[in-house]
Design a protein around this motif. Structure first.
Motif, PDB file in Angstrom:
ATOM      1  N   GLY A 103       0.821  -1.214   0.000  1.00  0.00           N
ATOM      2  CA  GLY A 103       0.000   0.000   0.000  1.00  0.00           C
ATOM      3  C   GLY A 103       0.848   1.254   0.000  1.00  0.00           C
ATOM      4  N   ARG A 104       1.896   1.261   0.801  1.00  0.00           N
ATOM      5  CA  ARG A 104       2.804   2.413   0.844  1.00  0.00           C
ATOM      6  C   ARG A 104       3.455   2.640  -0.521  1.00  0.00           C
ATOM      7  N   MET A 105       3.904   1.581  -1.152  1.00  0.00           N
ATOM      8  CA  MET A 105       4.570   1.700  -2.448  1.00  0.00           C
ATOM      9  C   MET A 105       3.607   2.193  -3.531  1.00  0.00           C
ATOM     10  N   LEU A 106       2.367   1.721  -3.495  1.00  0.00           N
ATOM     11  CA  LEU A 106       1.380   2.168  -4.484  1.00  0.00           C
ATOM     12  C   LEU A 106       1.037   3.644  -4.285  1.00  0.00           C
ATOM     13  N   ARG A 107       0.907   4.048  -3.019  1.00  0.00           N
ATOM     14  CA  ARG A 107       0.622   5.465  -2.751  1.00  0.00           C
ATOM     15  C   ARG A 107       1.778   6.354  -3.195  1.00  0.00           C
ATOM     16  N   GLU A 108       2.996   5.924  -2.913  1.00  0.00           N
ATOM     17  CA  GLU A 108       4.165   6.709  -3.302  1.00  0.00           C
ATOM     18  C   GLU A 108       4.244   6.899  -4.807  1.00  0.00           C
ATOM     19  N   ARG A 109       3.763   5.917  -5.558  1.00  0.00           N
ATOM     20  CA  ARG A 109       3.836   5.972  -7.022  1.00  0.00           C
ATOM     21  C   ARG A 109       2.532   6.438  -7.665  1.00  0.00           C
ATOM     22  N   SER A 110       1.519   6.696  -6.842  1.00  0.00           N
ATOM     23  CA  SER A 110       0.194   7.115  -7.336  1.00  0.00           C
ATOM     24  C   SER A 110      -0.363   6.105  -8.331  1.00  0.00           C
ATOM     25  N   ALA A 113      -7.754  -3.974 -17.475  1.00  0.00           N
ATOM     26  CA  ALA A 113      -8.530  -3.211 -18.447  1.00  0.00           C
ATOM     27  C   ALA A 113      -9.957  -2.966 -17.951  1.00  0.00           C
ATOM     28  N   LYS A 114     -10.570  -3.988 -17.336  1.00  0.00           N
ATOM     29  CA  LYS A 114     -11.960  -3.850 -16.883  1.00  0.00           C
ATOM     30  C   LYS A 114     -12.097  -2.784 -15.795  1.00  0.00           C
ATOM     31  N   PHE A 115     -11.140  -2.726 -14.885  1.00  0.00           N
ATOM     32  CA  PHE A 115     -11.210  -1.777 -13.783  1.00  0.00           C
ATOM     33  C   PHE A 115     -10.471  -0.476 -14.089  1.00  0.00           C
ATOM     34  N   ASN A 116      -9.821  -0.437 -15.253  1.00  0.00           N
ATOM     35  CA  ASN A 116      -9.074   0.752 -15.672  1.00  0.00           C
ATOM     36  C   ASN A 116      -8.057   1.171 -14.604  1.00  0.00           C
ATOM     37  N   THR A 117      -7.273   0.186 -14.154  1.00  0.00           N
ATOM     38  CA  THR A 117      -6.257   0.448 -13.148  1.00  0.00           C
ATOM     39  C   THR A 117      -4.863   0.410 -13.773  1.00  0.00           C
ATOM     40  N   ASP A 118      -3.910   0.938 -13.052  1.00  0.00           N
ATOM     41  CA  ASP A 118      -2.524   0.904 -13.527  1.00  0.00           C
ATOM     42  C   ASP A 118      -1.962  -0.513 -13.496  1.00  0.00           C
ATOM     43  N   ILE A 119      -2.420  -1.305 -12.509  1.00  0.00           N
ATOM     44  CA  ILE A 119      -1.885  -2.647 -12.302  1.00  0.00           C
ATOM     45  C   ILE A 119      -3.031  -3.639 -12.167  1.00  0.00           C
ATOM     46  N   GLY A 120      -2.856  -4.806 -12.796  1.00  0.00           N
ATOM     47  CA  GLY A 120      -3.778  -5.917 -12.611  1.00  0.00           C
ATOM     48  C   GLY A 120      -2.980  -7.139 -12.202  1.00  0.00           C
ATOM     49  N   VAL A 121      -3.471  -7.874 -11.223  1.00  0.00           N
ATOM     50  CA  VAL A 121      -2.784  -9.098 -10.790  1.00  0.00           C
ATOM     51  C   VAL A 121      -3.805 -10.222 -10.721  1.00  0.00           C
ATOM     52  N   ALA A 122      -3.310 -11.472 -10.763  1.00  0.00           N
ATOM     53  CA  ALA A 122      -4.233 -12.598 -10.801  1.00  0.00           C
ATOM     54  C   ALA A 122      -3.606 -13.844 -10.197  1.00  0.00           C
ATOM     55  N   GLN A 177      -7.488   4.336  -1.529  1.00  0.00           N
ATOM     56  CA  GLN A 177      -6.721   5.286  -2.338  1.00  0.00           C
ATOM     57  C   GLN A 177      -6.110   4.619  -3.565  1.00  0.00           C
ATOM     58  N   TYR A 178      -5.847   3.317  -3.472  1.00  0.00           N
ATOM     59  CA  TYR A 178      -5.158   2.639  -4.572  1.00  0.00           C
ATOM     60  C   TYR A 178      -5.841   1.360  -5.040  1.00  0.00           C
ATOM     61  N   ARG A 180       5.493  -6.267  -5.369  1.00  0.00           N
ATOM     62  CA  ARG A 180       6.640  -5.517  -4.842  1.00  0.00           C
ATOM     63  C   ARG A 180       7.824  -5.528  -5.802  1.00  0.00           C
ATOM     64  N   THR A 181       8.130  -6.691  -6.351  1.00  0.00           N
ATOM     65  CA  THR A 181       9.315  -6.817  -7.204  1.00  0.00           C
ATOM     66  C   THR A 181       9.073  -6.344  -8.632  1.00  0.00           C
ATOM     67  N   SER A 182       7.805  -6.176  -9.018  1.00  0.00           N
ATOM     68  CA  SER A 182       7.490  -5.805 -10.405  1.00  0.00           C
ATOM     69  C   SER A 182       7.128  -4.351 -10.587  1.00  0.00           C
ATOM     70  N   LEU A 183       6.837  -3.642  -9.483  1.00  0.00           N
ATOM     71  CA  LEU A 183       6.458  -2.236  -9.586  1.00  0.00           C
ATOM     72  C   LEU A 183       7.567  -1.407 -10.224  1.00  0.00           C
ATOM     73  N   PRO A 184       7.205  -0.434 -11.026  1.00  0.00           N
ATOM     74  CA  PRO A 184       8.224   0.480 -11.560  1.00  0.00           C
ATOM     75  C   PRO A 184       8.857   1.284 -10.443  1.00  0.00           C
ATOM     76  N   ALA A 185      10.090   1.717 -10.667  1.00  0.00           N
ATOM     77  CA  ALA A 185      10.806   2.513  -9.657  1.00  0.00           C
ATOM     78  C   ALA A 185      10.038   3.775  -9.322  1.00  0.00           C
ATOM     79  N   ARG A 186       9.390   4.322 -10.294  1.00  0.00           N
ATOM     80  CA  ARG A 186       8.545   5.499 -10.064  1.00  0.00           C
ATOM     81  C   ARG A 186       7.440   5.464 -11.090  1.00  0.00           C
ATOM     82  N   HIS A 187       6.360   6.211 -10.814  1.00  0.00           N
ATOM     83  CA  HIS A 187       5.218   6.214 -11.727  1.00  0.00           C
ATOM     84  C   HIS A 187       5.556   7.004 -12.974  1.00  0.00           C
ATOM     85  N   VAL A 188       5.414   6.340 -14.120  1.00  0.00           N
ATOM     86  CA  VAL A 188       5.637   7.006 -15.393  1.00  0.00           C
ATOM     87  C   VAL A 188       4.268   7.264 -16.007  1.00  0.00           C
TER      88      VAL A 188
END
Length: 265
Positions: free
Chosen positions: A113-120, A191-200, A146-147, A256-264
């Motif tokens: 959660g902290r990492m997602l908030r930091e990267r918006s 795509a369905k939720f229009n989010t930056d990240i989808g996991v399954a 928030q995320y 955690r290991t796949s998130l970009p270093a910062r939000h692009v």
């Protein structure tokens, strides 16, 4: 009641005992690692552990998918002891830094959660074998709205096709527990939720449903964003509840290991 007693001890009893008896300073620091087994971790930090001074001890505290390292120091000066433990804990980072996700009481879902908030960044989840447990962990964190936008639990074969939208030919050719299907699930839910990240998640939690090619404990997990898709194959245990929890922790670690270093943008 255990949680009430714990709060009373921390807030009232222990401070009063310290005030009355002036005990020696005891300092703890917890280093939280994930994605590495206890024995492998111990091998990697063996020299570091051997170099610890006599008044600082190390304890291994394993749990599902994680190992907490607890440093405990005993001395007369709490400030100096804190500084010493901080310096010692920093020396472990070059050895196993890739597995360290946090310190103290921060759980992996809180770190995510902290990492997602930091990267918006926003997150959505498609869960099959974990049955909503990943979503439960994510939403147990205050402020997760928030995320985290939502999730689907397409547990049934037909629901994967009709409601989620996995292509029938993918399921027919590869099966529900496969890399091809898990890629579809992660991409589609994003795509369905229009989010930056989808996991399954998709797997055979057990005790039934296995085949010689796909045994109990086989789980596929996936991470998807607009830049890349990452999958991981897990071979877990024959214990259903353990598999659900282990797969959920593994998926959080994959985020955690796949998130970009910062939000692009």
């Amino acid at each position: 009641v255990p949680h009430e007693m714990k709060r009373m001890m921390i807030d009232s009893v222990i401070p009063k005992l310290k005030e009355k008896y002036k005990p020696a300073a005891i300092v703890h620091k917890i280093i939280r690692t994930i994605g590495i087994g206890e024995s492998v971790l111990a091998d990697k930090i063996a020299d570091w552990e051997k170099a610890l001074p006599p008044h600082i001890k190390l304890a291994y505290l394993p749990s599902i998918g994680e190992v907490r390292l607890r440093l405990t120091g005993l001395g007369n000066n709490e400030i100096l002891l804190n500084e010493e433990i901080e310096a010692i804990s920093n020396k472990i980072i070059p050895l196993v830094g890739e597995y360290i996700y946090g310190y103290g009481e921060e759980k992996i879902e809180e770190a995510i959660g902290r990492m997602l908030r930091e990267r918006s960044l926003t997150l959505s989840i498609a869960e099959s074998c974990t049955g909503g447990y990943v979503s439960h962990l994510v939403t147990s964190v205050p402020g997760s709205s928030q995320y985290f936008l939502g999730s689907m639990i397409p547990y049934d074969y037909q629901i994967k096709m009709r409601q989620l939208g996995v292509k029938p030919e993918v399921l027919e050719q590869h099966g529900a527990v496969s890399e091809a299907t898990i890629i579809e699930m992660a991409n589609i839910v994003r795509a369905k939720f229009n989010t930056d990240i989808g996991v399954a998640t998709s797997g055979i939690a057990g005790p039934g449903g296995a085949t010689p090619e796909k045994p109990v404990g086989l789980v596929w997990i996936a991470y998807s964003d607009k830049h890349h898709t990452v999958t991981k194959k897990l071979q877990l245990s024959t214990d259903r509840l353990l598999n659900i929890k282990a797969a959920s922790v593994a998926l959080l670690n994959l985020i955690r290991t796949s998130l970009p270093a910062r939000h692009v943008g």
